[in-house]
Design a protein around this motif. Structure first.
Motif, PDB file in Angstrom:
ATOM      1  N   SER A  32     100.246  56.196  53.331  1.00 32.59           N
ATOM      2  CA  SER A  32     101.300  56.318  52.234  1.00 32.59           C
ATOM      3  C   SER A  32     100.508  56.733  51.144  1.00 32.59           C
ATOM      4  O   SER A  32     101.371  56.798  50.126  1.00 32.59           O
ATOM      5  CB  SER A  32     102.277  55.162  52.088  1.00 32.59           C
ATOM      6  OG  SER A  32     102.587  54.748  53.409  1.00 32.59           O
ATOM      7  N   PHE A  57     100.310  60.607  43.671  1.00 34.74           N
ATOM      8  CA  PHE A  57     101.386  61.374  43.183  1.00 34.74           C
ATOM      9  C   PHE A  57     102.151  60.584  42.053  1.00 34.74           C
ATOM     10  O   PHE A  57     102.438  61.379  40.987  1.00 34.74           O
ATOM     11  CB  PHE A  57     102.210  61.884  44.046  1.00 34.74           C
ATOM     12  CG  PHE A  57     101.772  62.717  45.354  1.00 34.74           C
ATOM     13  CD1 PHE A  57     100.417  63.417  44.822  1.00 34.74           C
ATOM     14  CD2 PHE A  57     102.144  62.903  46.486  1.00 34.74           C
ATOM     15  CE1 PHE A  57      99.966  64.273  45.860  1.00 34.74           C
ATOM     16  CE2 PHE A  57     101.628  63.419  47.538  1.00 34.74           C
ATOM     17  CZ  PHE A  57     100.493  64.375  47.491  1.00 34.74           C
ATOM     18  N   LEU A  58     102.472  59.498  42.314  1.00 36.34           N
ATOM     19  CA  LEU A  58     103.181  58.736  41.257  1.00 36.34           C
ATOM     20  C   LEU A  58     102.592  58.407  40.062  1.00 36.34           C
ATOM     21  O   LEU A  58     102.879  58.858  38.909  1.00 36.34           O
ATOM     22  CB  LEU A  58     103.748  57.092  41.915  1.00 36.34           C
ATOM     23  CG  LEU A  58     104.521  56.468  40.973  1.00 36.34           C
ATOM     24  CD1 LEU A  58     105.681  56.848  40.461  1.00 36.34           C
ATOM     25  CD2 LEU A  58     104.496  55.002  41.674  1.00 36.34           C
ATOM     26  N   LEU A  59     101.200  58.000  40.218  1.00 39.55           N
ATOM     27  CA  LEU A  59     100.460  58.001  38.934  1.00 39.55           C
ATOM     28  C   LEU A  59     100.136  59.203  38.128  1.00 39.55           C
ATOM     29  O   LEU A  59     100.275  59.412  36.913  1.00 39.55           O
ATOM     30  CB  LEU A  59      98.955  57.484  39.321  1.00 39.55           C
ATOM     31  CG  LEU A  59      98.103  57.116  37.976  1.00 39.55           C
ATOM     32  CD1 LEU A  59      98.723  55.888  37.055  1.00 39.55           C
ATOM     33  CD2 LEU A  59      96.860  56.647  38.676  1.00 39.55           C
ATOM     34  N   ALA A 106     102.683  46.552  46.061  1.00 47.30           N
ATOM     35  CA  ALA A 106     103.150  47.858  46.924  1.00 47.30           C
ATOM     36  C   ALA A 106     102.673  48.023  48.183  1.00 47.30           C
ATOM     37  O   ALA A 106     103.060  48.400  49.140  1.00 47.30           O
ATOM     38  CB  ALA A 106     102.770  49.015  46.012  1.00 47.30           C
ATOM     39  N   THR A 150      96.178  66.657  34.228  1.00 48.38           N
ATOM     40  CA  THR A 150      96.440  65.355  35.015  1.00 48.38           C
ATOM     41  C   THR A 150      95.593  65.717  36.367  1.00 48.38           C
ATOM     42  O   THR A 150      94.798  65.016  36.881  1.00 48.38           O
ATOM     43  CB  THR A 150      97.745  65.090  35.270  1.00 48.38           C
ATOM     44  OG1 THR A 150      98.228  64.908  34.068  1.00 48.38           O
ATOM     45  CG2 THR A 150      97.976  64.201  36.127  1.00 48.38           C
ATOM     46  N   GLU A 158     102.412  61.856  38.250  1.00 44.01           N
ATOM     47  CA  GLU A 158     103.635  62.134  37.761  1.00 44.01           C
ATOM     48  C   GLU A 158     103.761  61.310  36.515  1.00 44.01           C
ATOM     49  O   GLU A 158     104.249  62.022  35.397  1.00 44.01           O
ATOM     50  CB  GLU A 158     104.755  61.840  38.611  1.00 44.01           C
ATOM     51  CG  GLU A 158     105.970  61.757  38.349  1.00 44.01           C
ATOM     52  CD  GLU A 158     106.999  61.201  39.536  1.00 44.01           C
ATOM     53  OE1 GLU A 158     106.612  61.012  40.731  1.00 44.01           O
ATOM     54  OE2 GLU A 158     108.099  60.564  39.152  1.00 44.01           O
ATOM     55  N   LEU A 159     103.442  59.963  36.573  1.00 42.02           N
ATOM     56  CA  LEU A 159     103.691  59.172  35.184  1.00 42.02           C
ATOM     57  C   LEU A 159     102.509  59.797  34.051  1.00 42.02           C
ATOM     58  O   LEU A 159     102.725  59.708  32.661  1.00 42.02           O
ATOM     59  CB  LEU A 159     103.441  58.006  35.312  1.00 42.02           C
ATOM     60  CG  LEU A 159     104.555  57.333  36.414  1.00 42.02           C
ATOM     61  CD1 LEU A 159     103.929  55.953  36.825  1.00 42.02           C
ATOM     62  CD2 LEU A 159     105.575  57.390  35.545  1.00 42.02           C
ATOM     63  N   ARG A 177     100.077  68.871  32.992  1.00 41.59           N
ATOM     64  CA  ARG A 177      99.994  69.027  34.636  1.00 41.59           C
ATOM     65  C   ARG A 177      98.581  69.483  34.855  1.00 41.59           C
ATOM     66  O   ARG A 177      97.989  68.805  35.579  1.00 41.59           O
ATOM     67  CB  ARG A 177     101.071  70.071  34.838  1.00 41.59           C
ATOM     68  CG  ARG A 177     101.094  70.491  36.604  1.00 41.59           C
ATOM     69  CD  ARG A 177     101.817  71.402  36.967  1.00 41.59           C
ATOM     70  NE  ARG A 177     101.338  71.899  38.208  1.00 41.59           N
ATOM     71  CZ  ARG A 177     101.514  71.609  39.273  1.00 41.59           C
ATOM     72  NH1 ARG A 177     102.027  70.573  39.434  1.00 41.59           N
ATOM     73  NH2 ARG A 177     101.006  72.252  40.563  1.00 41.59           N
ATOM     74  N   ALA A 210     101.230  59.433  48.029  1.00 38.03           N
ATOM     75  CA  ALA A 210     102.352  59.383  47.210  1.00 38.03           C
ATOM     76  C   ALA A 210     101.944  58.254  46.086  1.00 38.03           C
ATOM     77  O   ALA A 210     102.801  58.434  44.928  1.00 38.03           O
ATOM     78  CB  ALA A 210     103.522  58.787  48.033  1.00 38.03           C
ATOM     79  N   TYR A 211     101.134  57.436  46.210  1.00 37.62           N
ATOM     80  CA  TYR A 211     100.876  56.393  45.098  1.00 37.62           C
ATOM     81  C   TYR A 211     100.158  57.316  44.271  1.00 37.62           C
ATOM     82  O   TYR A 211     100.367  57.015  42.990  1.00 37.62           O
ATOM     83  CB  TYR A 211      99.782  55.206  45.491  1.00 37.62           C
ATOM     84  CG  TYR A 211     100.233  54.464  46.827  1.00 37.62           C
ATOM     85  CD1 TYR A 211     101.387  54.599  47.322  1.00 37.62           C
ATOM     86  CD2 TYR A 211      99.149  53.690  47.792  1.00 37.62           C
ATOM     87  CE1 TYR A 211     101.783  53.853  48.334  1.00 37.62           C
ATOM     88  CE2 TYR A 211      99.679  53.316  48.706  1.00 37.62           C
ATOM     89  CZ  TYR A 211     100.852  53.116  49.148  1.00 37.62           C
ATOM     90  OH  TYR A 211     101.256  52.402  50.207  1.00 37.62           O
TER      91      TYR A 211
END
Ligand SMILES: NC(=O)c1ccc[n+]([C@@H]2O[C@H](COP(=O)([O-])OP(=O)(O)OC[C@H]3O[C@@H](n4cnc5c(N)ncnc54)[C@H](OP(=O)(O)O)[C@@H]3O)[C@@H](O)[C@H]2O)c1
Length: 284
Positions: A187, A193-195, A268, A217, A197-198, A214, A190-191
């Motif tokens: 998983s 990707f979340l960071l 998480a 990052t 994204e933020l 973008r 995705a962690y």
């Protein structure tokens, strides 16, 4: 069936035949990776109900079988690359053939344990269960592997060389550890990707354009991963090295820590771990 040398080096030049049941995204990535590493395309065969998927396999240069039974009868290793939900229906009709031909089963299906795979195929089957992650589609994956007691050391080497065709492959000692692998690397993309994204959204909040935020990052994520991979020290030391006293990085890290970032990450991963255990029960 004739004894063949299954060790990883030899697999690329010998007559070991690899079969893929399911010729979807993961199977085609594995096939692409194996071909890049010099595995003989004549010795890779796939079966799938979708004519389009089979054509894509032929476009890669590999072979296709008319059906799953024909495939099992003609290979030494069967990579099970179907969705977990259809695994029982795929294996049960093949059970007599799997037993007769004593093929090595390599499952990449999330959440299906070795006991279920054996119950649906053959109780004496040699089974390697793998947990790859999505970057395997770019041959940059991280996979945990577990072998049941029937797997020989040559078969282990072969399974490892198959999964190494799409990235890093690491053996775990107990099947339970695959739930931890699922929570960490399965998983894990995705962690990050979340960071990302933020970070991107907050870069924009601070006045950068979306394309700038973008690009900065993503390049930062890539650079940090490369530095961590190259470093001779652990990531905590690396972080300390790039955190000057009273500087900007320290201000951000202190803010993370005062909001108990480590607790959030722990919760998480525990949630993912528990979900992996529950899913395996549902699927088995
Ligand atoms: N994608 C990932 O990043 C990832 C990561 C970790 C693990 N995995 C695991 O890898 C496995 C494959 O995932 P995927 O993403 O490659 O899925 P996928 O693209 O959907 O591929 C599965 C293929 O299996 C075919 N299939 C269905 N029933 C079949 C049957 N009876 N005999 C032969 N083939 C059959 C499907 O055909 P139809 O579409 O026509 O049904 C499809 O082409 C899954 O078990 C998944 O849990 C995937």
């Amino acid at each position: 069936m004739t004894q063949v040398d299954l060790s990883s080096q030899a697999a690329q030049s010998s007559n070991v035949r690899l079969g893929f049941i399911g010729a979807g995204n993961m199977a085609r990535s594995l096939i692409g990776g194996l071909l890049k590493q010099g595995f003989d395309a004549q010795h890779i065969i796939a079966s799938d109900p979708s004519a389009q998927c089979l054509q894509m396999v032929r476009d890669l240069g590999a072979q296709t079988a008319e059906n799953n039974a024909a495939l099992v009868a003609s290979v030494d290793v069967v990579v099970l690359a179907v969705k977990p939900q259809v695994m029982a229906d795929v294996l049960q009709p093949l059970a007599p053939l799997i037993s007769q031909h004593q093929v090595l089963l390599v499952s990449i299906a999330a959440g299906i344990n070795c006991a279920s795979l054996a119950a649906w195929s053959s109780l004496s089957a040699s089974i390697v269960r793998c947990m790859p992650n999505t970057p395997a589609l770019l041959q940059c994956g991280a996979t945990g592997l577990y072998a049941n007691a029937r797997v020989s050391s040559q078969q282990r080497d072969l399974a490892q060389s198959i999964l190494e065709a799409v990235g890093l492959a690491i053996w775990v000692d107990s099947e339970d550890q695959l739930d931890a692998v699922t929570a960490l690397s399965g998983s894990g993309p995705a962690y990050f990707f979340l960071l990302m994204e933020l970070m991107q959204a907050n870069g924009e909040q601070l006045g950068l354009s979306a394309p700038m935020a973008r690009a900065l990052t993503l390049q930062t994520a890539l650079g940090a991963a490369k530095m961590a991979l190259d470093a001779e020290v652990d990531t905590a030391t690396l972080r300390a090295q790039v955190t000057s006293p009273n500087g900007t990085t320290e201000a951000a890290i202190k803010s993370f820590q005062s909001n108990d970032f480590s607790k959030l990450v722990e919760q998480a991963l525990n949630a993912a771990h528990q979900r992996s255990i529950d899913l395996a029960k549902e699927l088995g």
